[in-house]
Structure formats: C-alpha cells, structure tokens
Design a protein around this motif. Structure first.
Motif, PDB file in Angstrom:
ATOM      1  N   ARG A  79       0.406  -1.073   0.357  1.00  0.00           N
ATOM      2  CA  ARG A  79       0.091   0.363   0.325  1.00  0.00           C
ATOM      3  C   ARG A  79       1.259   1.016   0.097  1.00  0.00           C
ATOM      4  O   ARG A  79       1.532   1.591   0.767  1.00  0.00           O
ATOM      5  CB  ARG A  79      -1.174  -0.136   0.973  1.00  0.00           C
ATOM      6  N   GLN A  80       0.682   2.490  -1.046  1.00  0.00           N
ATOM      7  CA  GLN A  80       1.653   2.770  -1.201  1.00  0.00           C
ATOM      8  C   GLN A  80       1.171   4.613  -1.428  1.00  0.00           C
ATOM      9  O   GLN A  80      -0.582   3.858  -2.020  1.00  0.00           O
ATOM     10  CB  GLN A  80       2.562   3.210  -2.221  1.00  0.00           C
ATOM     11  N   GLN A  84      -3.199   0.573  -3.277  1.00  0.00           N
ATOM     12  CA  GLN A  84      -2.899  -1.204  -3.644  1.00  0.00           C
ATOM     13  C   GLN A  84      -1.859  -0.264  -4.571  1.00  0.00           C
ATOM     14  O   GLN A  84      -1.948  -0.246  -5.593  1.00  0.00           O
ATOM     15  CB  GLN A  84      -3.675  -2.403  -3.410  1.00  0.00           C
ATOM     16  N   ARG A  85      -0.656  -0.942  -4.601  1.00  0.00           N
ATOM     17  CA  ARG A  85       0.639  -1.593  -5.530  1.00  0.00           C
ATOM     18  C   ARG A  85       0.497  -2.633  -5.880  1.00  0.00           C
ATOM     19  O   ARG A  85       0.581  -3.919  -4.795  1.00  0.00           O
ATOM     20  CB  ARG A  85       1.684  -0.869  -5.697  1.00  0.00           C
ATOM     21  N   ILE A  87       3.381  -6.108  -6.980  1.00  0.00           N
ATOM     22  CA  ILE A  87       4.613  -5.803  -7.611  1.00  0.00           C
ATOM     23  C   ILE A  87       4.705  -7.426  -7.933  1.00  0.00           C
ATOM     24  O   ILE A  87       4.480  -8.302  -7.279  1.00  0.00           O
ATOM     25  CB  ILE A  87       5.307  -5.391  -6.763  1.00  0.00           C
ATOM     26  N   ASP A  92       5.758  -3.309 -10.523  1.00  0.00           N
ATOM     27  CA  ASP A  92       5.162  -1.930 -10.504  1.00  0.00           C
ATOM     28  C   ASP A  92       4.179  -2.832 -11.677  1.00  0.00           C
ATOM     29  O   ASP A  92       4.054  -1.713 -12.592  1.00  0.00           O
ATOM     30  CB  ASP A  92       4.894  -1.016  -9.902  1.00  0.00           C
ATOM     31  N   SER A  94       0.474  -2.601 -11.535  1.00  0.00           N
ATOM     32  CA  SER A  94      -0.067  -1.967 -10.398  1.00  0.00           C
ATOM     33  C   SER A  94      -1.182  -2.018 -11.916  1.00  0.00           C
ATOM     34  O   SER A  94      -3.096  -2.313 -12.136  1.00  0.00           O
ATOM     35  CB  SER A  94      -0.834  -1.010  -9.954  1.00  0.00           C
TER      36      SER A  94
END
Ligand code: DC
Length: 237
Positions: A79-80, A84-85, A87, A92, A94
């Motif tokens: 979570r950034q 939600q990302r 990987i 990445d 997403s």
C-alpha cells in the motif's frame, strides 16, 4: 464463525468471496482499515501471474512452462499513499493488470492447477497469523476453509456490469456499457464452471447482497459480524 473459534496471533482471517464487480475490493479495503487488518486482493495476484505469463510469451496450454514460471514467481501487495500496488517479480504492474484483455486472460490462467496451487500456498502463508481480509473466489471454500468469518458478496449482473463500466471509463478506457455487462457475464460463467475451485458460496458464509445498498450499509453489517466473532472468541468486549 466457521472455525473452532481459536484466536490467531494477529486477529481474524476474514474471507470475502463473490463474483466480479460485487464491490469486494471496496469493502475489503474499508473493512481492513476499520479493523486495522491487512487486505489481500487475491484476484490481483492471479492477474499478476497472467501478466507475467503473457510477457514471457508462455502459452497457458503449456502446463510445464506455466509450472516453471509459478515456481519462481514473487508477488507482493503493497500500500503506497493509500493505494494498493501490485509488484510482480519486482515490477509495479498495478495498472497493467487492469485492462479488459488481462481480465479475460486471468480468468483462463486462474483455472490452471499449477497457478492455483502456487497462489493458494502464497495466500495461506500471507494469512497464517490472522489479521487479514482476503478477497477472492475460493477463499472460504478452498484457501481458508477454517476462516473465522466468511462473506459471500454479490449484486445483480446489471449492477455489477454498470459498476465495472464506470470504473473502466474513469480510467479512460474505451469501452461500452453493453460490452462490459457482457464481459462480466462471460467471466462469471468461466469462473463458476471451471473444475478447479469454482466460484461458489461456502455453506457457512454470510450472504451479503450489495444491490441497491450503500457501501456504508454493507460495511456496517460486515463489521458487526466480525466484532461478534471477536466477542465470541473473548478477544474483544
Ligand atoms: O477479482 P478479480 O476480477 O480481480 O479477479 C480476476 C480473475 O481471477 C477472475 O477471473 C477470477 C480469478 N480469481 C480466482 O480464480 N480466484 C481468486 N481467489 C481470485 C480471483
């Protein structure tokens, strides 16, 4: 509810299953936030595998090659900045996994045994200590049959198609409402008719129909069910 009601180190294992577009991601995220739990979007994990297979040019019918890829795959959910990302092997992906093509490809790839086995192991590891909200199709039936609270979230096909359409349109994707409703119905059929871990409601799941209800109404009823379970376990008054 389903388990012998033994507390786990970090809290409950909560399963949210249901068809695409029922609003699982929204409520899973909010429920996890309310309880201070980790959200695990298992659909995103299957999408990441589909993307990796596609990138590697592996034909899903080539089960040996699929198996090899699955044995080395590393998928992380982070979570950034509140988002939600996903990987996959360090990249990445997403946004890349959320196209209509990837949705259809994922539906096909997620029916393959080596893929399901690898993801199931990963999901069991991620949820082993509890304190997790897992959303998917087979969490309460296959991955965590002993989940502490199981929900089966649904909504009418039209409403689900309409929600998906709005989501895709907001991301600037060129799709029509009609196409999206048809794609949702097509995926439902693929997901519920496959041999391995088909979409179905666990006998001990709480059925939640989100048609015509606000997110808050749905969420409140789910939080209540979780708090009841915690009370029964004696871990919350
Ligand atoms: O929830 P979603 O639309 O991101 O899921 C993508 C695809 O992955 C969908 O076709 C169903 C499949 N899936 C699955 O087979 N098992 C899960 N636990 C989660 C998703």
């Amino acid at each position: 509810m389903a388990s012998a009601l033994r507390p786990r180190p970090d809290g409950l294992v909560i399963a949210i299953d249901g068809p695409s577009g029922a609003g699982k991601s929204t409520v899973a995220h909010l429920l996890a936030e309310r309880l201070g739990y980790l959200q695990i979007d298992t659909g995103a994990m299957y999408r990441a595998v589909a993307w990796l297979l596609d990138q590697a040019g592996i034909d899903p019918d080539n089960l040996e090659a699929v198996k090899r890829l699955c044995s080395t795959v590393d998928i992380r959910l982070e979570r950034q900045a509140g988002l939600q990302r996903v990987i996959a092997n360090g990249q990445d992906v997403s946004a890349l996994i959320r196209t209509p093509e990837m949705s259809l490809m994922t539906s096909r790839v997620s029916a393959l045994r080596p893929v399901r086995e690898a993801m199931m192991q990963a999901q069991r590891r991620m949820g082993a200590r509890g304190g997790v909200v897992l959303e998917g199709r087979d969490i309460g039936t296959v991955v965590f049959p002993d989940a502490d609270v199981k929900f089966f979230l649904s909504a009418s096909a039209e409403e689900r198609g309409r929600r998906r359409y709005l989501e895709l349109a907001a991301r600037g994707q060129q799709v029509t409402l009609e196409e999206t409703v048809r794609a949702v119905a097509e995926r439902d059929l693929q997901d519920s008719q496959r041999d391995l871990a088909p979409l179905r409601m666990a006998a001990d799941a709480i059925a939640v129909d989100s048609s015509g209800r606000t997110v808050d109404e749905v969420l409140d009823s789910m939080v209540d069910a979780c708090r009841n379970t915690l009370r029964t376990m004696g871990t919350e008054s």
